[in-house]
Design a protein around this motif. Structure first.
Motif, short mmCIF file in Angstrom:
data_model
loop_
_atom_site.label_atom_id
_atom_site.label_comp_id
_atom_site.label_asym_id
_atom_site.label_seq_id
_atom_site.Cartn_x
_atom_site.Cartn_y
_atom_site.Cartn_z
N HIS A 15 0.67 -1.18 0.00
CA HIS A 15 0.23 0.02 0.06
C HIS A 15 0.79 1.13 0.01
CE1 HIS A 15 -4.07 0.84 0.03
NE2 HIS A 15 -4.43 -0.39 0.41
N PHE A 22 2.64 6.29 -7.30
CA PHE A 22 2.00 7.09 -8.26
C PHE A 22 1.80 8.61 -7.60
CE2 PHE A 22 0.88 3.05 -9.46
CZ PHE A 22 0.34 3.00 -10.63
N HIS A 45 -4.18 -5.42 -2.39
CA HIS A 45 -4.71 -5.01 -1.28
C HIS A 45 -4.71 -5.91 -0.10
CE1 HIS A 45 -6.92 -1.44 -2.16
NE2 HIS A 45 -7.09 -1.70 -3.41
N LYS A 62 -8.22 -10.05 -8.60
CA LYS A 62 -9.42 -9.07 -8.47
C LYS A 62 -9.14 -8.19 -7.28
CE LYS A 62 -12.80 -11.33 -10.67
NZ LYS A 62 -13.99 -10.92 -11.42
N LEU A 65 -4.10 -3.13 -6.19
CA LEU A 65 -4.05 -1.84 -5.97
C LEU A 65 -4.15 -0.98 -7.09
CD1 LEU A 65 -1.25 -1.97 -3.05
CD2 LEU A 65 -3.40 -1.15 -2.84
N LYS A 66 -3.37 -1.23 -8.16
CA LYS A 66 -3.69 -0.88 -9.25
C LYS A 66 -3.57 -1.74 -10.58
CE LYS A 66 -2.95 3.80 -8.00
NZ LYS A 66 -3.62 4.90 -8.36
N SER A 67 -4.22 -1.51 -11.58
CA SER A 67 -4.02 -2.37 -12.70
C SER A 67 -2.54 -2.18 -13.11
CB SER A 67 -5.04 -2.07 -13.95
OG SER A 67 -4.75 -0.72 -14.29
N SER A 70 -1.84 0.60 -15.48
CA SER A 70 -1.55 2.07 -14.65
C SER A 70 -0.31 2.01 -14.47
CB SER A 70 -2.33 1.96 -13.34
OG SER A 70 -3.70 1.48 -13.47
N LYS A 73 1.05 3.23 -18.00
CA LYS A 73 0.82 4.48 -17.93
C LYS A 73 1.44 5.63 -17.15
CE LYS A 73 -4.02 4.55 -19.59
NZ LYS A 73 -5.50 4.47 -19.24
N VAL A 300 -3.64 0.92 6.59
CA VAL A 300 -3.74 1.41 5.34
C VAL A 300 -3.68 3.17 5.38
CG1 VAL A 300 -5.34 2.00 3.51
CG2 VAL A 300 -4.58 -0.35 4.16
N ASP A 330 -13.66 -6.29 9.64
CA ASP A 330 -14.83 -6.90 9.36
C ASP A 330 -14.96 -8.47 9.99
OD1 ASP A 330 -15.88 -4.68 7.95
OD2 ASP A 330 -14.51 -5.45 6.21
N LYS B 28 -10.79 2.18 -10.57
CA LYS B 28 -9.40 1.96 -10.30
C LYS B 28 -8.71 1.41 -11.29
CE LYS B 28 -7.45 1.83 -6.58
NZ LYS B 28 -6.50 2.68 -6.00
N GLN B 29 -9.45 0.47 -12.23
CA GLN B 29 -8.70 -0.23 -13.11
C GLN B 29 -8.57 0.78 -14.31
OE1 GLN B 29 -11.22 -3.73 -14.24
NE2 GLN B 29 -10.83 -4.40 -12.41
N ASN B 31 -7.85 3.91 -13.69
CA ASN B 31 -7.10 5.00 -13.31
C ASN B 31 -7.91 6.51 -13.29
OD1 ASN B 31 -4.64 5.08 -11.96
ND2 ASN B 31 -3.38 5.53 -13.93
N ASP B 38 -9.14 3.65 -1.08
CA ASP B 38 -8.14 3.00 -0.07
C ASP B 38 -8.50 1.94 0.54
OD1 ASP B 38 -6.36 5.19 -0.71
OD2 ASP B 38 -7.03 6.48 0.98
#
Lengths: 414, 102
Positions: A15, A22, A45, A62, A65-67, A70, A73, A300, A330, B28-29, B31, B38
């Motif tokens: 995290h 980014f 995550h 699934k 944190l980022k694809s 990303s 990019k 986090v 949870d 998120k995917q 961006n 979070d």
């Protein structure tokens, strides 16, 4: 600090590290950004691992944190499945596990923590013994539980990880027993009333929590394990999950001669004792202005906020770290939200709402200063608590506990 | 399949398509700036705040109690606010436009 040829290397792509990468790009850093992590998976995550992710059949894709796109990019290079062996501060290089060297202009240590495995006799021979920290751990636990007939699981440790894991494993059809060394679960972080609540919650779901259980040794016989405690009791387990705390990954920083306390010591901008090296997330020992003391946090919130602070500082914008910590957990159908740090409290006020679902909040005070709120199925209490703590509002404790007073923020102030 | 448009605070328009999962995950995917998510989608952080127009709000349904509670003290929140981790992607929301708050 915006020269094209500068290289920023981040050790640890969880995290904190990923958010930092980014954030740094967003702040206008034009140079290279490299993220190094020993884990082969794309960064994911971690909090859901013991919660919804464990019970699902999802792959970690699934839960990213980022694809992958990303990173492309953002022109952020991922170096996965590699670990850093040493930081050489004099020539600003790193030695990696593939025996290569890499140089940095700015280095960010986001190494987090690892599961602590206690020294118990017989532990190394136990079958199906796991900790829960990584996606690979979850895959191994799922496989072990799904593939054994009796599904008897012993969870060592009644902290949040232990409790969440137990709730998830129960949902997966396991017969779960939690062994806690202290006299109550969550003893380090909550009031006794919260411990009682979770003890009963698990009991209602047929997960037994046994306290004052000091595990002394484990004996493996065939595919079964026998877990022995100092009071002479023993428990049969097809699987064992160890959730007895963490150890901070400070060794790299320590070996490099950086200042260490209860974590890697950083200033208000997350810079370490070396001006070219920052540290962020779970591994940092940092000053919290609100509580006026140095702390280390596993959360986090801290990872994300410190990532932003460090990124800003590296491009020359010094925003001091100043936040109120928040957490969540949870278990079954219970949503716990926590704001603030309860350490040092000397009185609590509990407000229980009337209704069909369980809904209450525990407000921790040191004398009259509100330190923290634990909100159970009660997001309202969580956001009120956040505001009241941030603004150091004095709370009218009588009104807070009086159900005839409508639960509205303005009604709670003195 | 649902086609969803995000409009960021700096007026960038991003069109994505999805079949399942939450709107936050989709954002998120792709961006989408201003959707941080979070907490990973469990309505604990309020970093996926979006606005909808009235017609689209009928498609997604109104904010749940926990979303309203999480946003109660947020100065940017209004009756068109939702936390998009709580919106499931499905054909029912095809064509909606989400305005990112932050």
């Amino acid at each position: 600090m915006k020269e094209n040829n500068n290289v920023c290397v981040i050790i640890g792509a969880s995290h904190a590290g990923v958010n930092f990468a980014f954030a740094l790009r967003q702040q206008g850093w034009l140079g290279e950004i490299r993220l190094i992590d020993g884990d082969f998976h794309l960064p994911y995550h971690r909090p859901p691992l013991s919660k919804a992710y464990l019970t699902s059949k999802d792959g970690i894709d699934k839960n990213l944190l980022k694809s992958e796109e990303s990173y492309q990019k953002g022109n952020i290079t991922l170096q996965l499945g590699l670990s850093v062996l040493s930081i050489n501060r004099i020539d600003k290089t790193l030695t990696l596990s593939d025996a290569t060297q890499q140089s940095y202009d700015k280095l960010v240590i986001a190494t987090g923590a690892r599961a602590f495995i206690p020294e118990l006799s017989g532990l190394e021979n136990a079958s199906n013994l796991f900790s829960l920290r990584t996606a690979a751990d979850v895959t191994a636990i799922r496989d072990a539980v799904n593939n054994c007939l009796n599904k008897r699981v012993v969870v060592l440790g009644g902290g949040y990880i232990g409790l969440e894991t137990a709730a998830s494993l129960h949902k997966m059809g396991a017969k779960v027993t939690i062994l806690e060394r202290e006299e109550r679960v969550l003893s380090r972080v909550t009031a006794p009333q919260m411990s009682d609540f979770f003890q009963e919650l698990h009991a209602k779901n047929n997960v037994s929590i046994l306290t004052n259980k000091n595990v002394t040794h484990i004996e493996a016989k065939g595919s079964e394990n026998f877990v022995f405690c100092s009071d002479g009791s023993s428990f049969i387990a097809d699987c064992i999950v160890v959730g007895v705390g963490i150890r901070v990954n400070i060794e790299l920083a320590q070996d490099a001669g950086l200042e260490i306390d209860n974590g890697i010591k950083v200033d208000a901008y997350n810079c370490t004792s070396d001006p070219s090296i920052y540290a962020i997330g779970d591994c940092t020992f940092h000053y919290n202005p609100h509580y006026d003391r140095f702390i280390r946090l596993e959360s986090v919130q801290n990872a994300v906020d410190q990532a932003k602070i460090a990124a800003a500082s590296i491009v020359g914008q010094n925003n001091r770290y100043d936040t109120i910590p928040w957490f969540w957990s949870d278990q079954y159908d219970i949503k716990l939200q926590i704001v603030g740090l309860s350490t040092g409290y000397n009185n609590v006020v509990i407000r229980t709402e009337i209704g069909e679902i369980i809904k209450f909040s525990v407000w921790y005070f040191k004398d009259n200063e509100l330190l923290a709120v634990d909100a159970v199925n009660n997001a309202k209490a969580y956001v009120y608590g956040t505001k009241a703590i941030k603004e150091r509002k004095l709370i009218d404790k009588l009104k807070l506990s009086d159900l005839n007073t409508e639960f509205k923020l303005e009604n709670l102030f003195l | 399949m649902a086609k969803i448009t995000f409009i960021t605070k700096d007026n960038q328009s991003i069109v994505v398509e999805g079949t399942s999962g939450s709107v936050m995950e989709l954002a998120k995917q792709a961006n989408v700036k201003g959707i941080d998510g979070d907490c990973g989608g469990v309505c604990s952080c309020a970093t996926c705040h979006i606005y909808l127009n009235e017609a689209d709000l009928l498609k997604t349904g109104p904010a749940s109690e926990i979303e309203k509670d999480m946003l109660e003290l947020d100065d940017d929140a209004n009756e068109f606010s939702r936390l998009c981790c709580q919106i499931e992607v499905s054909e029912a929301i095809d064509g909606v436009v989400f305005q990112v708050v932050r």
